[in-house]
Design a protein around this motif. Sequence first.
Motif, short mmCIF file in Angstrom:
data_model
loop_
_atom_site.label_atom_id
_atom_site.label_comp_id
_atom_site.label_asym_id
_atom_site.label_seq_id
_atom_site.Cartn_x
_atom_site.Cartn_y
_atom_site.Cartn_z
N GLU A 1 -17.46 -45.74 -6.68
CA GLU A 1 -16.48 -46.70 -6.17
C GLU A 1 -16.01 -47.63 -7.29
O GLU A 1 -16.81 -48.39 -7.83
CB GLU A 1 -17.10 -47.56 -5.06
CG GLU A 1 -17.47 -46.78 -3.82
CD GLU A 1 -18.37 -47.60 -2.92
OE1 GLU A 1 -17.85 -48.19 -1.95
OE2 GLU A 1 -19.58 -47.68 -3.22
N THR B 1 -11.94 -44.30 -5.20
CA THR B 1 -13.23 -43.86 -4.66
C THR B 1 -13.34 -42.35 -4.83
O THR B 1 -12.39 -41.63 -4.54
CB THR B 1 -13.33 -44.22 -3.16
OG1 THR B 1 -13.21 -45.63 -3.04
CG2 THR B 1 -14.66 -43.79 -2.58
N LYS C 1 -13.81 -50.71 -7.77
CA LYS C 1 -13.26 -51.72 -6.85
C LYS C 1 -12.62 -52.87 -7.60
O LYS C 1 -13.31 -53.56 -8.37
CB LYS C 1 -14.38 -52.29 -5.97
CG LYS C 1 -14.96 -51.33 -4.95
CD LYS C 1 -16.02 -52.07 -4.16
CE LYS C 1 -16.52 -51.27 -2.98
NZ LYS C 1 -17.63 -51.97 -2.32
#
Length: 224
Positions: free
Chosen positions: A3, A27, A5
């Motif tokens: 992930e 992702t 982010k």
Amino acid sequence: MIEIKNLSVKYKSNDKDFLALDRINITIENGDICAVIGPSGCGKSTLLYVLSGVIKDYEGSVLIDGNPINPSLHRIGLVMQNYGLLPWKSVYYNAIAGSKIKDGKDNIDRMYVDYILKKLGLNKFAHRHPGELSGGQRQRIAIARAFILKPSLLLMDEPFSALDEIIREEMQDLFLKIWFENRVSTLFITHSIDEALYIGKKIAILSPSPGRVKEIYVNPLFGK
Ligand code: ADP
Ligand code: ADP
């Protein structure tokens, strides 16, 4: 799961900061492959530097199965355009080199090494040196090394860009074949749309500098 982010990266200099990546979100499910494509200067290398641990100063987070990415905990496989091989070592040594250094000792799964080398057509060349082999063959060594590492994340940095077209297509096929048998979570950086459509299950399209994710496209042609 990988992930990325809200990842932002600034290059700092005396007069002013330069924003290279602007709140990137990507992702990758375990065992999936995401191609990243974008124009020159959009921050593809910067993204790779973060994922491989070269750049440690960034905002946002990069998680592997929920834990912050850490090159001394996670195995990160890396295949680059210029192979990154040790020219004075044998093909075999190069293929196992990453795993050796990582563990400090040799607990390498020789059966797996043999399977990978065979799959990549390198078993006949195990005792040769990279300098005696073609560009495509050298790139196969780098691919072998990356898979033998059994990485949590495989980074492919425009691996086939320097090869001529016929060899490039051969290498793309070979890579996918070995990838489908091993399903390592992979981020594949490319500047070729054709390559992204062929290799990526997901395709993240970055905008020109500063890099932002313009779109994430789930590729209906993948695996067809
Ligand atoms: P790409 O790999 O997509 O071509 P890069 O990640 O190399 O892009 O670069 C992204 C942007 O950051 C570019 O505009 C580049 O000029 C800038 N950049 C790269 N490295 C540095 C640095 N060390 N200092 C300042 N700016 C940089
Ligand atoms: P060096 O360059 O240090 O002399 P090599 O590159 O020849 O070493 O080999 C590195 C390691 O890989 C050694 O431990 C060697 O025993 C092993 N090795 C090399 N080739 C093979 C092979 N074809 N099959 C199994 N093990 C091999």
